[in-house]
Design a protein around this motif. Structure first.
Motif, short mmCIF file in Angstrom:
data_model
loop_
_atom_site.label_atom_id
_atom_site.label_comp_id
_atom_site.label_asym_id
_atom_site.label_seq_id
_atom_site.Cartn_x
_atom_site.Cartn_y
_atom_site.Cartn_z
N GLY A 234 0.80 -1.22 0.00
CA GLY A 234 0.00 0.00 0.00
C GLY A 234 0.83 1.27 0.00
O GLY A 234 0.32 2.35 -0.28
N ASP B 256 6.06 7.21 -3.82
CA ASP B 256 5.11 8.15 -3.19
C ASP B 256 3.65 7.85 -3.53
O ASP B 256 2.82 8.76 -3.52
CB ASP B 256 5.43 9.60 -3.61
N ALA B 257 3.36 6.61 -3.86
CA ALA B 257 1.98 6.27 -4.20
C ALA B 257 1.60 4.99 -3.49
O ALA B 257 2.32 4.53 -2.59
CB ALA B 257 1.83 6.13 -5.71
N GLY B 258 0.49 4.40 -3.88
CA GLY B 258 0.07 3.14 -3.29
C GLY B 258 -0.25 2.15 -4.39
O GLY B 258 -0.75 2.54 -5.44
N LEU C 204 -2.61 -0.58 -5.75
CA LEU C 204 -3.99 -0.99 -5.53
C LEU C 204 -4.23 -2.42 -5.99
O LEU C 204 -5.12 -3.10 -5.50
CB LEU C 204 -4.93 -0.04 -6.28
N ASP D 217 -2.31 4.14 -7.37
CA ASP D 217 -3.11 5.36 -7.30
C ASP D 217 -2.33 6.55 -7.86
O ASP D 217 -2.77 7.69 -7.78
CB ASP D 217 -3.64 5.62 -5.88
N GLY E 236 -4.06 10.80 -13.87
CA GLY E 236 -4.88 10.91 -12.66
C GLY E 236 -5.71 9.70 -12.29
O GLY E 236 -5.87 9.42 -11.11
N TRP F 59 -7.05 6.29 -11.07
CA TRP F 59 -6.46 5.18 -10.33
C TRP F 59 -6.49 3.92 -11.19
O TRP F 59 -7.47 3.67 -11.89
CB TRP F 59 -7.30 4.89 -9.09
N ASP G 112 -7.06 0.38 -10.61
CA ASP G 112 -7.41 -0.62 -9.61
C ASP G 112 -8.05 -1.85 -10.22
O ASP G 112 -8.63 -2.68 -9.52
CB ASP G 112 -8.25 -0.03 -8.47
N GLY H 289 -10.87 4.32 -14.95
CA GLY H 289 -12.22 4.85 -15.04
C GLY H 289 -13.03 4.00 -16.00
O GLY H 289 -13.04 2.78 -15.90
N PHE I 238 -10.02 17.98 -11.35
CA PHE I 238 -8.67 18.26 -10.90
C PHE I 238 -8.31 19.69 -11.29
O PHE I 238 -8.98 20.32 -12.09
CB PHE I 238 -7.68 17.32 -11.59
N ASP J 261 -15.94 10.10 -10.19
CA ASP J 261 -16.83 10.23 -11.35
C ASP J 261 -18.29 10.43 -10.99
O ASP J 261 -19.13 10.50 -11.86
CB ASP J 261 -16.72 8.98 -12.23
N ARG K 149 -15.50 2.42 -4.11
CA ARG K 149 -14.26 1.94 -4.73
C ARG K 149 -13.06 2.74 -4.21
O ARG K 149 -12.03 2.17 -3.85
CB ARG K 149 -14.39 2.11 -6.25
N LYS L 154 -6.02 1.03 1.94
CA LYS L 154 -4.71 0.40 1.78
C LYS L 154 -3.59 1.37 2.15
O LYS L 154 -2.43 0.99 2.23
CB LYS L 154 -4.55 -0.09 0.34
N ARG L 155 -3.94 2.63 2.31
CA ARG L 155 -2.96 3.63 2.72
C ARG L 155 -3.34 4.22 4.07
O ARG L 155 -3.03 5.37 4.37
CB ARG L 155 -2.87 4.73 1.67
#
Lengths: 335, 320
Positions: free
Chosen positions: A37, A57-59, A61, A75, A96, A98, A100, A115, B41, B55, B76, B83-84
C-alpha cells in the motif's frame, strides 16, 4: 474441529516483515513479490528480501503475476512491471485515474482499467481501448484466446480487443465488482455490491446464475485446478460452488469449509489438489482438504492483522500470505 | 469503533465557493492530513495532500427501492484509500454543483465495508448569497443541498444588501431551520465550524431546536420543500411509534430527505434518538433523561411535498 485444535504447520512458516498493507502477491518462479500500500514491491527469495520502489510516493492498488513478471496498478495512475531481478519500469501511464483493475495473460498480454476506459495491450504491443458504460471494476482474460471480461454497473462486457466486432454484453442489474472466468471458459462469474455472486453460462444460452446468501461482499475467488469448484470469500466459512455440470451450481448447495467466527477474506486453491487455503479477517489461515474437511493451521488469529493477500506458487509447494498491518509470511509444505 | 475515519461532504451550487472553502481547509495550520475526493482536478493548489478524482457514479441498490442509491465510485475509492491507512486523518468529498447529497450520505449507511472504516461527519453546503434565491427557484439540486445540510455557509455576503441577505436567509430557513448557518465572505470562518461536527452521531443529537431565535423573522414558505417539526407533550408508545416511523419512511422515503427525533418511551430511563436519510433509519437509546427534564417527544422531517396534517396526526396517535 476448530482452528485451535487443528494440527499445526505454523513451524513451517517463514515470517516476513513487509512494512505496509499487502495488496497483492505474485510468484516469479522462486521469488515472491509482495505489492504494498505504500507503493513498494518487496521481493523475497531464500530468506533474502529486496524492496523495489515500483510506485514511488503512491500506493499499489492491484497486482498480478504471469509467472515471469509482476504487474502492478497504483493510485499514481501507472501500470508498472517488476521482475525477479529487481528491475522495474512503467508499462502504461494515465492522467490521474487510479489503476485498480488489471489482468495479465500468460502469453504476455495485459489489460487495465482507468475509469470507464479499458486498455488492452497484446503480446506484440498493439494497444486497443474500449469505453464501457461505467467504471470498469474487474478484468479477467479468458483462459484461452485474447478475450477480456470486464465487470461494471449493470453487467459485464466480453471483448475481443483485436477483433472489430461489437463487444458482447451480459446484462444483470446492479453493481458488479470483480470478475472471473472458469478454466473451461464456459462460465463468467462476478461478485456484486449486494453480497451475492452472479454468473452467466456462456454455452449454450447465456443463462443467468444467482448465488446469494453471503453476509458481506465477496472479494476473493479461486477455481480448483480442474475447474470443478469455485471457492469464494465473504462468509464465516469458505463457500465453494460446484461447477462440474453444464448447469453450473444451479439447484445445488455450495460446500462450506472452515466455519469460524470470523469472515473469510481470501481463498486460494492449491494448483493441483483439492486443498484450499482459507484466510480470515482476524488473521487466521487454514489449509482445508475438501475430500474430508480436515484442517491444518498455518497462522493463528493475530489482532489487527487481517489477511489481505494469499497465493500459491505454481508447483503448490509454497503458500505466501500478506496482511493489512504489513505482516507477511511463506509456508513451505513439508515433504 | 472510535477510530473510524471522519468524512465531510462539501456541496454547493456552481460558483458558490466550494473550492475556496476546500483550499482554506487544506491550507490552515491544523496539523491534520486529508484525503480529498474531487470531481475536477486542477483547481486545488495543494501538493502534499492525497487528491483523488471521482466520477459521481450513482448506483441503485438491487433491492427494488428507487431511493436506495449509493455512490459506486466512493465505495471503490474508500476501498483503495484503506490500503494507505495511516497516511491521512480525515476525508473530504467535494461534490459537483449538480449533485444530490443523498447517495453520498447513504453510502455510509448502506455499504458495510464503508461503514466499517469511515463515518459521515457532516454535510456542509456552500451557498452564494447573491444567487441562491434564484437557484432555489430554478434548480432542484440547490434545494436538495440546502435541505440536506448540517452546516450552511452563506458566502459572498459582501455582494448583497442587508435586506437581500435577510431575504435569502429566510428562504434557507423555510427549507432547513436546523442547519448551523454562517454568513461569510470568501468562506472565511473557523475550520472547526466545518470539520469534526459529528452531525450523524446519535450521541450528539442532544437537542432538536432551530438554529435561530424567533425574532420577528418574516416567514417564507417554500411551496415544495419544507420542514415539519412536531412535538408531543409526553411519552410515545414504542409499539405504536416504531411501526409508524418505519412505515412513514418506507412509504414517504423518496420525499423525506432527512429526519431526526428524540422521544420518550414509558419506563425507559434513556432517550430514544433516531435520524434518517430517505428510507434509511438509524436509532438507539442514548443517555438518560436528566432529573427534572421534561419527558416529551420531538420529531422533525425535511422533505418535499410532505403531508403535514397526516404526519402530525400519525405522530400524535403514537402517544403512550
Amino acid at each position: 474441529m476448530t482452528a485451535q485444535t487443528a494440527p499445526s504447520l505454523t513451524q513451517n512458516v517463514t515470517p516476513i516483515d513487509a512494512g505496509a498493507h499487502v495488496t497483492a502477491i505474485g510468484w516469479l518462479k522462486a521469488t515472491t513479490a509482495f505489492a504494498l500500500g505504500d507503493g513498494g514491491v518487496l521481493l523475497t527469495k531464500d530468506g533474502e528480501t529486496h524492496r523495489v520502489e515500483a510506485h514511488p510516493d503512491a500506493g499499489i492498488l492491484v497486482g498480478m503475476s504471469d509467472g515471469e513478471r509482476f504487474v502492478t496498478g497504483g493510485d499514481d495512475g501507472r501500470v508498472a512491471v517488476t521482475g525477479a531481478d529487481g528491475s522495474t519500469k512503467t508499462l502504461a501511464e494515465t492522467k490521474g485515474a487510479w489503476i485498480d483493475s488489471l489482468a495479465v495473460s500468460a502469453g504476455g498480454a495485459f489489460a487495465y482499467g482507468a475509469g470507464k476506459r479499458v486498455v488492452a495491450r497484446d503480446d506484440k504491443g498493439r494497444e486497443k481501448v474500449l469505453e464501457v458504460p461505467s467504471t470498469a471494476r474487474g478484468l479477467a482474460f479468458a483462459p484461452k484466446g485474447y478475450r477480456l471480461a470486464i465487470s461494471h454497473y449493470n453487467g459485464a462486457t466480453l471483448w475481443f480487443p483485436n477483433v472489430e466486432a461489437k463487444p458482447e454484453t451480459l446484462e444483470w442489474k446492479g453493481s458488479h465488482l470483480d470478475v472471473t472466468w472458469s478454466p473451461d471458459a464456459r462460465f463468467v462469474v462476478t461478485s456484486m455490491q449486494e453480497n451475492a455472486l452472479h454468473g452467466w453460462r456462456l454455452v449454450p444460452d447465456k443463462g443467468n446464475m444467482r448465488m446469494s446468501g453471503y453476509p458481506s461482499k465477496t472479494r476473493s475467488f479461486s477455481w480448483s485446478g480442474d475447474g470443478k469448484w469455485l471457492a469464494t470469500s465473504g462468509a464465516e466459512a469458505a463457500i465453494i460452488w460446484p461447477f462440474e455440470s453444464k448447469e453450473g451450481p444451479m439447484g445445488k448447495q455450495p460446500r462450506e469449509c472452515g466455519v469460524r467466527h470470523a469472515k473469510v477474506s481470501r481463498v486460494a486453491f492449491h494448483p493441483n489438489t483439492y486443498v484450499l487455503g482459507v484466510a480470515y479477517e482476524d488473521g487466521c489461515i487454514l489449509l482445508i482438504r475438501l475430500t474430508d474437511a480436515s484442517e491444518l493451521l498455518v497462522r493463528p488469529a493475530v489482532e489487527g492483522s487481517g489477511v489481505t493477500a494469499l497465493a500459491w506458487d505454481k508447483s503448490g509447494k509454497r503458500l505466501a500470505f500478506g496482511c493489512e498491518d504489513g505482516q507477511a509470511g511463506i509456508l513451505t509444505l513439508p515433504t | 469503533m472510535t477510530d473510524k475515519i471522519p468524512v465531510t461532504v462539501l456541496t454547493g451550487y456552481l460558483g458558490a465557493g466550494k473550492t475556496t472553502l476546500l483550499n482554506r481547509i487544506l491550507t490552515e495550520p491544523h496539523g491534520k492530513r486529508y484525503a480529498v475526493i474531487v470531481n475536477e482536478f486542477g483547481e486545488i493548489g495543494i501538493d502534499n495532500e492525497l487528491v483523488v478524482g471521482a466520477d459521481e457514479e450513482v448506483f441503485e441498490m438491487n433491492n427494488g427501492c428507487i431511493c436506495c442509491t449509493v455512490r459506486g465510485d466512493l465505495i471503490r475509492i474508500l476501498d483503495g484509500l484503506m490500503k494507505r491507512k495511516g497516511k491521512f486523518d480525515a476525508i473530504i468529498v467535494e461534490t459537483t454543483g449538480l449533485a444530490d447529497p443523498a447517495p453520498v450520505a447513504q453510502t455510509f449507511f448502506m455499504d458495510q465495508d464503508v461503514s466499517d472504516v469511515a463515518r459521515l461527519d457532516a454535510v456542509v453546503t456552500v451557498a452564494d448569497a447573491k444567487w441562491l434565491s434564484d437557484r432555489l427557484k430554478d434548480a432542484p439540486e440547490a434545494k436538495n443541498q440546502i435541505a440536506f445540510a448540517d452546516v450552511i455557509i452563506l458566502n459572498k455576503t459582501d455582494l448583497v444588501t442587508a435586506d437581500e441577505l435577510a431575504e435569502v436567509e429566510a428562504r434557507i430557513r423555510a427549507i432547513n431551520p436546523y442547519a448551523k448557518l454562517h454568513r461569510t465572505q470568501k468562506c472565511s470562518l473557523p475550520i472547526s465550524e466545518v470539520l469534526d461536527r459529528k452531525a450523524f452521531d446519535l450521541d450528539r443529537i442532544i437537542e432538536i431546536e432551530p438554529d435561530f431565535l424567533e425574532q420577528g423573522h418574516h416567514h417564507h414558505h417554500d411551496e415544495e420543500m419544507q420542514s415539519i417539526s412536531l412535538k408531543l407533550d409526553g411519552e410515545v408508545d414504542p409499539e405504536k411509534f416504531m411501526p409508524w416511523i418505519s412505515n412513514l419512511t418506507q412509504v414517504e422515503g423518496p420525499n423525506i430527505l432527512r429526519c431526526k427525533g428524540i422521544v420518550a418511551f414509558p419506563n425507559e430511563p434513556k432517550r430514544f434518538v433516531f435520524q434518517g436519510v430517505h428510507m434509511i433509519l438509524d436509532g438507539d437509546v442514548q443517555d438518560d433523561w436528566k432529573p427534572g427534564q421534561k419527558r416529551d417527544s420531538k420529531v422533525v422531517f425535511i422533505g418535499r411535498d410532505l403531508n403535514e396534517k397526516a404526519i402530525k396526526e400519525g405522530f400524535l396517535a403514537t402517544a403512550a
